[in-house]
Design a protein around this motif. Sequence first.
Motif, short mmCIF file in Angstrom:
data_model
loop_
_atom_site.label_atom_id
_atom_site.label_comp_id
_atom_site.label_asym_id
_atom_site.label_seq_id
_atom_site.Cartn_x
_atom_site.Cartn_y
_atom_site.Cartn_z
N THR A 115 58.68 66.75 -4.63
CA THR A 115 59.25 66.08 -5.80
C THR A 115 60.13 64.90 -5.41
OG1 THR A 115 61.02 67.74 -5.76
CG2 THR A 115 59.18 68.12 -7.28
N ALA A 116 60.65 64.87 -4.19
CA ALA A 116 61.46 63.75 -3.70
C ALA A 116 60.60 62.87 -2.80
CB ALA A 116 62.68 64.26 -2.94
N VAL A 117 60.31 61.66 -3.24
CA VAL A 117 59.40 60.79 -2.50
C VAL A 117 60.11 60.10 -1.35
CG1 VAL A 117 57.79 58.85 -2.67
CG2 VAL A 117 58.03 60.46 -4.58
N THR A 206 52.73 74.32 3.42
CA THR A 206 53.92 73.65 3.97
C THR A 206 54.34 74.32 5.27
OG1 THR A 206 55.47 75.07 2.76
CG2 THR A 206 54.73 73.07 1.64
N GLY A 207 55.09 73.59 6.08
CA GLY A 207 55.60 74.11 7.35
C GLY A 207 57.08 74.42 7.25
N ARG A 208 57.48 75.59 7.70
CA ARG A 208 58.90 75.98 7.62
C ARG A 208 59.77 75.05 8.46
NH1 ARG A 208 61.53 80.69 5.60
NH2 ARG A 208 63.72 80.04 5.48
N ASP A 217 61.08 71.07 -1.64
CA ASP A 217 60.71 70.17 -2.74
C ASP A 217 59.29 70.44 -3.25
OD1 ASP A 217 63.17 68.88 -2.62
OD2 ASP A 217 62.47 67.45 -1.12
N GLN A 218 58.46 71.06 -2.44
CA GLN A 218 57.10 71.38 -2.87
C GLN A 218 57.08 72.62 -3.77
OE1 GLN A 218 58.11 70.69 0.11
NE2 GLN A 218 56.92 68.95 0.85
N PHE A 219 58.02 73.53 -3.53
CA PHE A 219 58.08 74.74 -4.36
C PHE A 219 58.29 74.37 -5.82
CE2 PHE A 219 60.23 78.47 -6.19
CZ PHE A 219 59.33 79.46 -5.84
N VAL A 232 54.32 78.90 3.02
CA VAL A 232 55.24 78.28 3.97
C VAL A 232 54.97 78.94 5.32
CG1 VAL A 232 57.63 77.73 4.51
CG2 VAL A 232 56.95 78.04 2.13
N LEU A 233 54.42 78.18 6.25
CA LEU A 233 54.03 78.74 7.53
C LEU A 233 55.14 78.57 8.56
CD1 LEU A 233 50.33 77.48 7.81
CD2 LEU A 233 51.27 79.41 6.52
#
Length: 262
Positions: A115-117, A206-208, A217-219, A232-233
């Motif tokens: 959400t934050a570019v 996503t990567g932790r 921000d992807q959640f 989240v890996l």
Amino acid sequence: MHFVAHGAGTPVLAIHGWTPDHRLMLGCLEPLFGRRAGYRRLYPDLPGMGRTPAPPSVASSDDVLAELDAFIGREIGDAPFLLIGESYGGYLARALARVRRSQVRGLALICPIGTAVEHAERRVPAHRVLRPDSGLVAGLEPHLAEEFAGMAVVQTPETLRRWREEVLTGLDAADRDAMARIRQRWVLRFDPEDGPPFERPAVILTGRQDASVGYVDQFALLPHYPRATFAVLDVAGHNLQFEQPALFDTIMAEWLERVAAE
């Protein structure tokens, strides 16, 4: 727009991230699709990256999006297709899913911008190396050692090989002047999630330890993608596709199965 295509069948458009080229997507997706018939994979180079030029008229992310939309018109037309985007390519893929909603039958986002570019607004963890190999890094030329060590969470001969072949090759080919011009107008005019929810199968990986775009921000995207698997890996940064290749293949294969079941 320069592109590479493999296979025949349902189109799959794979969009790489900022600065690399199509080889970033080719390297992680061909092993997956090479075991599955019935898909035509399209790997374009974004304007200013790889072998696609960026004339002065391409001066924003909206212009890049317009070039991608025109590419879809030429190569896919009105046919249904699958859409995969990585990092900045994930940002563009979400926008394409908005404007071509009726055609996109499945959406996969790999380490996407959330959400934050802008970088300064992102919530990201500090860079951590969880699988270090000081000898491997010490054997590199100083500028390569700095770039690799500054991104890698997993430092092994295999992740170094893939970074060289799938990431570094694109970094070296990029048109820096064109990218600086586009970067001045990086945020899209319309929010990709401005509109009805995307209700077809999706996956957000996503990567932790991703210090570039993070995972928080992807959640926040999940309400717009009610059919999305969100993962989240751990032990994975911005190159999770080759730092956790087995998990990447398994989750992406499950997404393909969900799309096929629809």
